[in-house]
Design a protein around this motif. Structure first.
Motif, PDB file in Angstrom:
ATOM      1  N   SER A 165     -10.020   3.523   0.107  1.00  0.00           N
ATOM      2  CA  SER A 165      -9.568   4.532   1.362  1.00  0.00           C
ATOM      3  C   SER A 165      -8.054   4.448   1.409  1.00  0.00           C
ATOM      4  O   SER A 165      -7.559   5.195   2.273  1.00  0.00           O
ATOM      5  CB  SER A 165     -10.106   3.950   2.791  1.00  0.00           C
ATOM      6  N   MET A 166      -7.245   3.816   0.674  1.00  0.00           N
ATOM      7  CA  MET A 166      -5.713   3.540   0.542  1.00  0.00           C
ATOM      8  C   MET A 166      -5.137   5.325   0.713  1.00  0.00           C
ATOM      9  O   MET A 166      -4.485   5.548   1.690  1.00  0.00           O
ATOM     10  CB  MET A 166      -5.243   3.328  -0.514  1.00  0.00           C
TER      11      MET A 166
ATOM     12  N   THR B   5       0.513   3.465   2.310  1.00  0.00           N
ATOM     13  CA  THR B   5       1.477   3.872   3.653  1.00  0.00           C
ATOM     14  C   THR B   5       2.629   2.765   3.749  1.00  0.00           C
ATOM     15  O   THR B   5       3.490   3.295   4.483  1.00  0.00           O
ATOM     16  CB  THR B   5       0.178   3.240   4.573  1.00  0.00           C
TER      17      THR B   5
ATOM     18  N   LYS C 268     -11.147  13.361  -0.833  1.00  0.00           N
ATOM     19  CA  LYS C 268      -9.683  12.832  -0.723  1.00  0.00           C
ATOM     20  C   LYS C 268      -8.514  13.972  -0.801  1.00  0.00           C
ATOM     21  O   LYS C 268      -7.877  14.204   0.213  1.00  0.00           O
ATOM     22  CB  LYS C 268      -9.325  11.875  -1.859  1.00  0.00           C
TER      23      LYS C 268
ATOM     24  N   LYS D  16      -3.293  10.218   6.634  1.00  0.00           N
ATOM     25  CA  LYS D  16      -3.270  10.112   7.946  1.00  0.00           C
ATOM     26  C   LYS D  16      -1.887   9.570   8.473  1.00  0.00           C
ATOM     27  O   LYS D  16      -1.635  10.267   9.450  1.00  0.00           O
ATOM     28  CB  LYS D  16      -4.584   9.262   8.489  1.00  0.00           C
ATOM     29  N   PHE D  17      -1.513   8.549   7.770  1.00  0.00           N
ATOM     30  CA  PHE D  17      -0.149   8.050   8.376  1.00  0.00           C
ATOM     31  C   PHE D  17       1.050   9.207   7.963  1.00  0.00           C
ATOM     32  O   PHE D  17       1.820   9.309   8.676  1.00  0.00           O
ATOM     33  CB  PHE D  17       0.195   6.888   7.503  1.00  0.00           C
TER      34      PHE D  17
ATOM     35  N   ASP E 258      -6.053   6.656   4.175  1.00  0.00           N
ATOM     36  CA  ASP E 258      -5.163   6.042   5.142  1.00  0.00           C
ATOM     37  C   ASP E 258      -3.665   6.722   5.092  1.00  0.00           C
ATOM     38  O   ASP E 258      -2.984   6.789   6.198  1.00  0.00           O
ATOM     39  CB  ASP E 258      -5.054   4.561   5.119  1.00  0.00           C
TER      40      ASP E 258
ATOM     41  N   THR F 189       0.913  -1.073  -0.033  1.00  0.00           N
ATOM     42  CA  THR F 189       0.022  -0.138   0.011  1.00  0.00           C
ATOM     43  C   THR F 189       0.910   1.183  -0.005  1.00  0.00           C
ATOM     44  O   THR F 189       2.022   1.121   0.288  1.00  0.00           O
ATOM     45  CB  THR F 189      -0.809   0.123   1.248  1.00  0.00           C
TER      46      THR F 189
END
Length: 300
Positions: free
Chosen positions: A215-216, A191, A264, A222-223, A219, A189
């Protein structure tokens, strides 16, 4: 230093005796990659690429005989899932699958299996990995890139090339470029790769290209906010797609407001990602962001 592949990577090509596998294996070898073998069941003992590369019956044999630690897969869809799992079972550290059209149900099984082995899997349905000046594992056109310190992560092969071109035009090379693939189930991914680039001392900034659906990107943003100290420039493809419409990739389906391009982009910006409206803005935005970091005394 780069991530995933370098000039010391020992690459095998599963499907090397097929037309596509043979052609792209030759391209990887010509680029300078250390292609040490190929795998085609039943053709062990033969050679490929005009006698330059030995062919083995299995990944386990290739790992044992030539120390293979990277596998590039050009196997037709009906056999690709088994090829991925064979490479993982043999202990191949990095597996890159270019094949498209692998059924989602099979990829669910593959992903679970690979995670148990500890191998790193890129793809499927992706252009692969390129560390400029060191190794090419996949189908990316190596001539468009140059050695440098910008990491590139992208769901889209074509947009990977566009991002690299824009960076080069602004004078920036790349540490490593990774096309992760746009299928619903993929091995690595955004992330995962953000973390790897964050820990790479030879990467100063990261370009992250996503698209509508899933949602990749959320995520990853946020990371990035919580963990990544390096500047991240992001772009979301499919901005004009209506809800529920599939645009190209199997994974690019908007099923809710939070997966739209607008949502997004908004969340990415709130998380500190420098969002661009067009791929043509990537290079100049990286340049501006790095300049700003230098001016305010942020150590890269």
């Amino acid at each position: 230093m780069a991530i995933l592949v370098n000039r010391n990577s020992r690459i095998i090509v599963q499907g090397i005796t097929g037309s596509e596998g043979g052609f792209h294996a030759g391209q990887c070898l010509e680029y300078g990659g250390n292609v040490v073998g190929g795998v085609t069941p039943g053709k062990g003992g033969q050679t490929a690429l005009d006698g330059q590369v030995p062919v083995f019956d299995s990944c386990a044999e290739a790992r044992r005989e030539v120390g293979a630690n990277v596998s590039l897969i050009f196997v037709p869809p009906p056999f690709a899932a088994d090829a991925i799992m064979e490479a993982a079972a043999a202990g191949i550290e990095l597996i890159v699958c270019i094949t498209e059209g692998i059924p989602v149900a099979q990829m669910v099984e593959v992903k679970a299996f690979v995670e148990q082995t500890g191998s790193r899997f890129i793809g499927p349905n992706c252009p692969g990995v390129l560390t400029p000046g060191q190794a090419k594992v996949g189908i990316m056109p190596g001539f468009i890139a140059k050695e440098g310190r910008i990491g590139v992560i992208s769901k889209s092969g074509t947009l990977t090339y566009e991002a690299v071109d824009q960076l080069v035009k602004e004078g920036f090379g790349q540490s490593t470029c990774i096309g992760i693939g746009g299928d619903p189930i993929i091995g690595t991914t955004m992330t995962d790769l953000l973390e790897m680039f964050e820990n790479d001392p030879d990467t100063d900034a990261i370009v992250m290209i996503g698209e509508i659906g899933g949602s990749m990107e959320i995520d990853a943003a946020k990371f990035a906010k919580s963990t990544v100290s390096k500047p991240v420039v992001g772009y979301i493809a499919g901005q004009t797609a209506p809800p529920g419409r599939r645009m190209g990739h199997a994974g690019a389906i908007v099923s809710g407001a939070d997966e739209s391009a607008a949502a997004k982009k908004k969340l990415m910006a709130e998380c500190g990602v420098n969002v661009v409206e067009s791929p043509a803005d990537i290079g100049r935005t990286v340049k501006a962001v790095l300049k700003h970091h230098i001016e305010i005394g942020v150590e890269l």
